[in-house]
Motif scaffolding. Structure first.
Motif, short mmCIF file in Angstrom:
data_model
loop_
_atom_site.label_atom_id
_atom_site.label_comp_id
_atom_site.label_asym_id
_atom_site.label_seq_id
_atom_site.Cartn_x
_atom_site.Cartn_y
_atom_site.Cartn_z
N ILE A 159 0.92 -1.17 0.12
CA ILE A 159 0.11 -0.14 -0.04
C ILE A 159 0.90 1.37 0.06
N ILE A 160 0.58 2.23 -0.79
CA ILE A 160 1.20 3.41 -0.94
C ILE A 160 0.24 4.75 -0.57
N PHE A 161 0.63 5.61 0.04
CA PHE A 161 -0.06 6.78 0.22
C PHE A 161 1.13 7.96 -0.21
N THR A 162 0.63 8.51 -1.38
CA THR A 162 1.30 9.38 -1.89
C THR A 162 0.88 11.12 -1.50
N ALA A 163 1.80 11.93 -1.51
CA ALA A 163 1.68 13.19 -1.30
C ALA A 163 3.03 13.93 -1.68
N SER A 164 3.00 14.56 -3.06
CA SER A 164 4.08 14.98 -3.55
C SER A 164 3.82 16.33 -4.45
N GLY A 165 4.91 17.08 -4.41
CA GLY A 165 5.00 18.20 -5.54
C GLY A 165 5.69 17.84 -6.73
N GLY A 166 6.24 16.50 -6.88
CA GLY A 166 6.80 15.81 -8.09
C GLY A 166 8.06 15.75 -7.95
N ALA A 167 8.89 15.86 -8.65
CA ALA A 167 10.31 15.37 -8.88
C ALA A 167 11.07 16.28 -8.19
N ARG A 168 12.16 16.26 -7.51
CA ARG A 168 13.20 17.05 -6.70
C ARG A 168 14.11 17.51 -7.72
N MET A 169 13.94 18.99 -7.89
CA MET A 169 14.86 19.46 -9.08
C MET A 169 16.14 19.78 -8.79
N MET A 200 -3.95 8.44 -3.22
CA MET A 200 -3.55 9.60 -3.52
C MET A 200 -4.04 10.75 -2.36
N THR A 201 -3.12 11.45 -2.04
CA THR A 201 -3.54 12.29 -1.04
C THR A 201 -3.10 13.78 -1.38
N HIS A 202 -3.60 14.77 -0.81
CA HIS A 202 -3.33 16.13 -1.53
C HIS A 202 -1.99 16.68 -1.06
N PRO A 203 -1.16 17.08 -1.94
CA PRO A 203 -1.19 16.87 -3.42
C PRO A 203 -0.57 15.78 -3.95
N THR A 204 -0.95 15.38 -5.00
CA THR A 204 -0.23 14.35 -5.67
C THR A 204 0.06 14.67 -6.94
N THR A 205 1.31 15.08 -7.41
CA THR A 205 1.51 15.69 -8.75
C THR A 205 2.60 15.60 -9.42
N VAL A 208 5.55 11.99 -9.59
CA VAL A 208 4.91 10.91 -8.74
C VAL A 208 3.42 10.50 -9.21
N SER A 209 2.55 11.74 -9.63
CA SER A 209 1.35 11.26 -10.31
C SER A 209 1.70 10.42 -11.55
N ALA A 210 2.75 10.68 -12.24
CA ALA A 210 2.74 10.21 -13.54
C ALA A 210 3.50 8.59 -13.61
N SER A 211 3.85 8.29 -12.46
CA SER A 211 4.62 7.07 -12.13
C SER A 211 3.77 5.93 -11.29
N PHE A 212 4.43 5.83 -10.07
CA PHE A 212 3.85 4.90 -9.22
C PHE A 212 2.57 5.08 -8.70
N ALA A 213 2.14 6.31 -8.41
CA ALA A 213 0.98 6.92 -7.81
C ALA A 213 -0.26 6.20 -8.44
N SER A 214 -0.05 6.14 -9.91
CA SER A 214 -1.31 5.96 -10.82
C SER A 214 -1.47 4.43 -11.48
N ILE A 215 -0.49 3.46 -11.03
CA ILE A 215 -0.60 2.25 -11.66
C ILE A 215 -0.93 0.91 -10.42
N GLY A 216 -1.46 1.26 -9.55
CA GLY A 216 -2.00 0.28 -8.58
C GLY A 216 -2.92 -0.53 -8.99
N PHE A 220 -6.95 5.01 -5.26
CA PHE A 220 -8.06 5.42 -4.57
C PHE A 220 -7.20 6.90 -4.33
N ALA A 221 -8.30 7.85 -3.58
CA ALA A 221 -7.82 9.11 -3.33
C ALA A 221 -8.76 9.40 -2.13
N GLU A 222 -8.12 10.47 -1.55
CA GLU A 222 -8.96 11.25 -0.33
C GLU A 222 -9.66 12.61 -0.87
#
Length: 286
Positions: A159-169, A200-205, A208-216, A220-222
């Protein structure tokens, strides 16, 4: 004039004195960012950071979420010692990471491990948006990939709970590579018959949203969670059209078939426990 005098007196008497301000402990109160009602922080914590008035789901730290979901005394943390370096020698990056370590008590923006939910053992990863906005650097990707691999080795659901602004520049392409690494780990896990539940929790962007967060197997989402890749303004400028008000919300994605369910935080533990039970050895224990 006498009436005006007493009116002014009452008005000024309503202004807290400097001493009364000092008597209120810092952090005692919390304001809802949605309806602007003010509550005792303890009251909000007991309600899992959900506003009692408007039901707005405020962010949880990784440990708050773990304590709200897992059976007491069953949790085992993995790879706590992994920490970020500064591979690109990005100015002040190490200092900013250290400041977040001090602020959150975490070494990185994700906590991984295993534990029981309703008596069902599962591996998990929980991202924390208070650490570098949950951004995905090489350590975040490595910890998630390792957690998936361990779940595979131990025949556990994940189980993964995601919360991310994306890749770390600050880590450049090394950060973007985590999208492929985690996705490959999930593919192998899935081919071995593993169960993955993504929440997926706020925010998932971003990445992260384009990889592991979306392929379960279940996505689900909150309620009210912001979910998307590019920002709203960029998309509107690109397509030269105004987007719906609820665009990139969990409810919008559910309506358009990109989520399986939007789950209230108060119902999350029960839902996950039920799903884990259903999938345990094909549901033979039900």
């Amino acid at each position: 004039m006498l009436k005006d005098f007493f009116g002014r007196k009452r008005k000024y008497a309503a202004i807290p004195s400097e001493q009364s301000k000092l008597d209120i402990p810092e952090g005692l109160m919390k304001k809802c960012t949605n309806c602007h009602k003010i509550y005792y922080r303890k009251e909000m914590n007991k309600n899992f950071n959900v506003c009692p008035n408007c039901d707005c789901h405020h962010p949880l730290t990784a440990w708050e979420r773990i304590h709200s979901l897992f059976d007491q005394g069953t949790f085992e943390e993995w790879d706590k010692q992994l920490t970020s370096t500064n591979p690109l020698q990005f100015p002040d990056y190490e200092e900013k990471v250290e400041k977040d370590r001090q602020k959150t008590g975490l070494n990185e923006g994700v906590v991984t491990g295993k534990g029981q939910i309703g008596g069902q053992m599962t591996a998990f990863s929980v991202m924390d948006s208070s650490f570098r906005m949950g951004s995905m650097g090489s350590v975040v990707g490595e910890k998630i990939a390792r957690a998936i691999e361990r779940a595979n080795e131990q025949s556990l659901p994940f189980i993964i709970f995601t919360a991310s602004g994306g890749a770390r520049m600050q880590e450049g392409v090394l950060s973007l590579m985590q999208m492929a690494k985690t996705s490959v780990a999930i593919k192998r896990f899935s081919e071995a018959g593993g169960l993955m539940i993504s929440v997926m929790t706020h925010p998932t962007t971003g990445g992260v949203s384009a990889s592991f967060a979306s392929i379960g197997d279940y996505n689900f989402a909150e309620p009210g969670a912001l979910i998307g890749f590019a920002g709203r303004r960029i998309i509107e400028q690109t397509i030269n059209e105004a987007l719906p008000d609820d665009f990139q919300t969990a409810e919008f994605l559910l309506k358009h078939g990109q989520l399986d369910k939007v789950i209230h935080r108060h119902e999350m533990q029960s839902m996950l426990s039920t799903l884990l039970s259903m999938h345990q050895k094909g549901g033979e224990d039900l």
